[in-house]
Design an enzyme around this catalytic site. Sequence first.
Site, PDB file in Angstrom:
ATOM      1  N   GLU A 131      -9.051   0.253  -4.480  1.00  0.00           N
ATOM      2  CA  GLU A 131      -8.076   0.984  -3.665  1.00  0.00           C
ATOM      3  C   GLU A 131      -6.941   1.479  -4.559  1.00  0.00           C
ATOM      4  O   GLU A 131      -6.148   0.676  -5.055  1.00  0.00           O
ATOM      5  CB  GLU A 131      -7.509   0.078  -2.559  1.00  0.00           C
ATOM      6  CG  GLU A 131      -8.562  -0.439  -1.592  1.00  0.00           C
ATOM      7  CD  GLU A 131      -8.012  -1.475  -0.623  1.00  0.00           C
ATOM      8  OE1 GLU A 131      -8.648  -1.692   0.422  1.00  0.00           O
ATOM      9  OE2 GLU A 131      -6.955  -2.076  -0.914  1.00  0.00           O
ATOM     10  N   ASP A 179       0.872  -1.176   0.000  1.00  0.00           N
ATOM     11  CA  ASP A 179       0.000   0.000   0.000  1.00  0.00           C
ATOM     12  C   ASP A 179       0.907   1.223   0.000  1.00  0.00           C
ATOM     13  O   ASP A 179       1.763   1.361   0.886  1.00  0.00           O
ATOM     14  CB  ASP A 179      -0.894   0.021   1.242  1.00  0.00           C
ATOM     15  CG  ASP A 179      -1.878  -1.137   1.272  1.00  0.00           C
ATOM     16  OD1 ASP A 179      -2.201  -1.674   0.203  1.00  0.00           O
ATOM     17  OD2 ASP A 179      -2.320  -1.500   2.376  1.00  0.00           O
TER      18      ASP A 179
END
Length: 260
Positions: free
Chosen positions: A241, A183
């Site tokens: 995302e 991430d």
Amino acid sequence: MIAIVFSLYFILSCLIFAKFNNQAQIRGFFCNFKRMRRMLLLTLLWAISARAAAQKIPVNKYGLPVLTTRQQYDQLVKADSNQQLVNLEHYIPGIQKDVRYATTNNFTKQQLYTRTDIYLRLPAAKALKAVQTALRKKGYGLLIYDAYRPYHVTEAMFKIVPNDLYAADPRKGSGHNRGVAIDLSMVDLKTNKPVAMPTDFDDFTRKAHQNYMPSDPVIAANRKILRDAMFQHGFKGSSTEWWHFYLPDYKKYPLMDIFF
């Protein structure tokens, strides 16, 4: 593999007899060759036993193989060096981090990590290093929110957000648990500040989706720069995302529940 070795041994024996006509020469050669053969066989047996040990991974309550000890991890790495976890701060010059799960500034409002070290498997780390190099040429650098994540943290997250669009289902595990998901965002190297993106990290609204079109062209451009760089170096992305990327061959890497 052992059969191949003995076949080569037989062929070489025939060649030696054809070459040497002196019995003393032949005996001397085979004395040395036997020592070499013994060492080779011991090496092969060690490699086979190490790989077999690495494959004996215990399963959890969902029937998933999950590494839970450093000993299991060390055996795995001995059998395959690509399985090793690499500290990204040591491996990638200039990389920055904001490990939210080591704070309460995350969607769980709980501190889930006691440390802020960031790790990935070696192939993922190599690919990410190439991304960092490419982005720096454009005036950007990587900002890491999360990388390898122990399996029990995934379980805790799913209890809070039981929706696999946003939190990995522990019955399947996560690419983070395998050490090949990341991430991240970017920083502007001129200001050393994060660039504007469609949302903050761990935003569960539609604005975080990859197909969402921001009204601000700068934000859209920033997201595209990051996404293009990650895709060009072998990563795949999440549709929900903008910050989440992973290696497509993630199943090669076992789930782990170990803190490093």
